[in-house]
Design an enzyme around this catalytic site. Sequence first.
Site, short mmCIF file in Angstrom:
data_model
loop_
_atom_site.label_atom_id
_atom_site.label_comp_id
_atom_site.label_asym_id
_atom_site.label_seq_id
_atom_site.Cartn_x
_atom_site.Cartn_y
_atom_site.Cartn_z
N CYS A 89 5.87 -1.11 19.17
CA CYS A 89 5.01 -2.23 19.56
C CYS A 89 5.77 -3.53 19.81
CB CYS A 89 3.93 -2.46 18.51
SG CYS A 89 2.82 -1.08 18.39
N HIS A 107 0.85 -9.67 19.22
CA HIS A 107 0.60 -8.24 19.43
C HIS A 107 -0.82 -7.93 18.95
CE1 HIS A 107 0.95 -4.00 19.60
NE2 HIS A 107 0.98 -3.82 18.30
N ASN A 129 -5.14 -1.54 20.99
CA ASN A 129 -3.69 -1.68 20.87
C ASN A 129 -3.01 -0.85 21.95
OD1 ASN A 129 -1.02 -1.68 20.13
ND2 ASN A 129 -1.36 -1.05 18.01
O1 UT7 Z 1 0.67 -1.61 16.35
C1 UT7 Z 1 1.60 -1.03 15.52
C2 UT7 Z 1 1.38 -1.23 14.11
N1 UT7 Z 1 0.09 -0.77 13.67
C3 UT7 Z 1 -0.70 -1.60 12.98
O2 UT7 Z 1 -0.41 -2.76 12.86
C4 UT7 Z 1 -1.94 -1.03 12.34
C5 UT7 Z 1 -2.10 -1.56 10.95
N2 UT7 Z 1 -3.17 -0.91 10.22
C6 UT7 Z 1 -4.47 -1.15 10.47
O3 UT7 Z 1 -4.82 -1.90 11.36
C7 UT7 Z 1 -5.48 -0.51 9.56
O4 UT7 Z 1 -4.81 0.07 8.47
C8 UT7 Z 1 -6.37 0.56 10.26
C9 UT7 Z 1 -7.34 -0.10 11.21
C10 UT7 Z 1 -5.50 1.55 11.03
C11 UT7 Z 1 -7.19 1.31 9.21
O5 UT7 Z 1 -7.97 0.38 8.47
P1 UT7 Z 1 -7.91 0.32 6.86
O6 UT7 Z 1 -8.84 -0.73 6.47
O7 UT7 Z 1 -6.49 0.19 6.44
O8 UT7 Z 1 -8.51 1.73 6.49
P2 UT7 Z 1 -7.93 2.84 5.53
O9 UT7 Z 1 -7.11 3.81 6.31
O10 UT7 Z 1 -7.32 2.22 4.31
O11 UT7 Z 1 -9.26 3.52 5.06
C12 UT7 Z 1 -10.24 2.82 4.25
C13 UT7 Z 1 -11.52 3.62 4.21
C14 UT7 Z 1 -11.28 5.10 3.84
O12 UT7 Z 1 -12.43 5.56 3.15
P3 UT7 Z 1 -12.41 5.68 1.56
O13 UT7 Z 1 -11.27 6.57 1.22
O14 UT7 Z 1 -12.22 4.28 1.04
O15 UT7 Z 1 -13.75 6.28 1.26
C15 UT7 Z 1 -11.22 5.77 5.18
O16 UT7 Z 1 -11.55 7.14 5.11
O17 UT7 Z 1 -12.12 3.65 5.51
C16 UT7 Z 1 -12.25 5.00 5.96
N3 UT7 Z 1 -12.01 5.01 7.40
C17 UT7 Z 1 -13.01 4.94 8.29
N4 UT7 Z 1 -14.34 4.85 8.16
C18 UT7 Z 1 -15.07 4.79 9.29
C19 UT7 Z 1 -10.85 5.08 8.04
N5 UT7 Z 1 -11.04 5.06 9.37
C20 UT7 Z 1 -12.38 4.97 9.55
C21 UT7 Z 1 -13.20 4.92 10.70
N6 UT7 Z 1 -14.53 4.82 10.52
N7 UT7 Z 1 -12.69 4.93 11.95
#
Ligand code: UT7
Length: 329
Positions: free
Chosen positions: A116, A256, A286
């Site tokens: 990125c 970004h 993204n």
């Molecule tokens: O561009 C290159 C670099 N990349 C980045 O900068 C990305 C950085 N990371 C992020 O933006 C975020 O981590 C994401 C958007 C990718 C994910 O969001 P998060 O808030 O970190 O979610 P998570 O993976 O920690 O998941 C939290 C909860 C989980 O449920 P439980 O275990 O708490 O019950 C996931 O299963 O949210 C759940 N979850 C979702 N729920 C509904 C994860 N994805 C989804 C979804 N819809 N799409």
Amino acid sequence: MNKIHAAITAVGGYVPDYVLTNRELETIIDTTDEWIRTRTGILERRILKGADQGTSVMGIKAVQQILEKKSLDPADVDLLICATTTPDMQFPATANLIAAECGMVNSFSYDINAACSGFLYALTTGAQFIENGRCKKVIVVGGDKMSSIMDYEDRATCIIFGDGAGAVLLEADDSGHGIIDSILKSDGNGWKHLHQKAGGSRRPATAETVANKEHFVYQEGQTVFKFAVTNMADVAAQIMDRNQLSGEDVAWLVPHQANKRIIDATAQRMNVPEDRVMLNIMKYGNTTNGTLPLCLWEYEKQLKKGDNLVLAAFGGGFTWGSTYIKWAY
Ligand code: UT7
């Protein structure tokens, strides 16, 4: 004699027609429009459809726009650099394909892969060729077809990525405008948290790697988020410090577009209000190497000569960086 800077003198961009909305994602994975909006700021993203359509297709369209806008003879372009993480093929370079299709018969061309942050790496590299006088016209493309390496069953990852490409033309400027400063960083220890497991020389493609979905993006979202928030804000603050820029001096933050929450944290740290932050994440998600040039493309009309722009990025590698530009037109 005044110092020569590499100035951006034109911008082009292209996003595919197909719009993949949060609502459509709701029909593919277990998610909701509300979750995606509030966790990422994304409403929809573009997808490049059709057989044999690679990143170069979008890069070509962005570059052709620049050639038309500037009535530029492609034979006069000395160098084309393409920043991409989803090249059309492992080799040759996607830059070679774009340059050939655009008629750049006198240029050399190559790809840069810094995930990125690739566009900032390519911009800084291209600028050196202008500053040292080796090239007069350099085109830097940033683009990705992220849908080609996306697992549409991985709900935490597939919701953030989309396809698109942008490009800029660099020419010499001796009036104090252009790319003034750049800080680039990398830490390969971060590879574990964001990578593509197979398809490279370490794990060449086999029926097994395909069955195991090892050709898709593997991302540990939370870990990447933590590193991104800290490092993107740090490096932007660092470039402001060493160029004596306060938040008020910054006309535009060009961040970004990975997650609106990372963008907000960076803007806050820099003391730049929201109305001076370029945003296209709502529409495009993204696009990896595409985010920064697509921002410039969309906001081009609002830019004024002399505006101070601070670009900042973070991505796989890990890589991160920031570039200070005094806008030239
Ligand atoms: O561009 C290159 C670099 N990349 C980045 O900068 C990305 C950085 N990371 C992020 O933006 C975020 O981590 C994401 C958007 C990718 C994910 O969001 P998060 O808030 O970190 O979610 P998570 O993976 O920690 O998941 C939290 C909860 C989980 O449920 P439980 O275990 O708490 O019950 C996931 O299963 O949210 C759940 N979850 C979702 N729920 C509904 C994860 N994805 C989804 C979804 N819809 N799409």
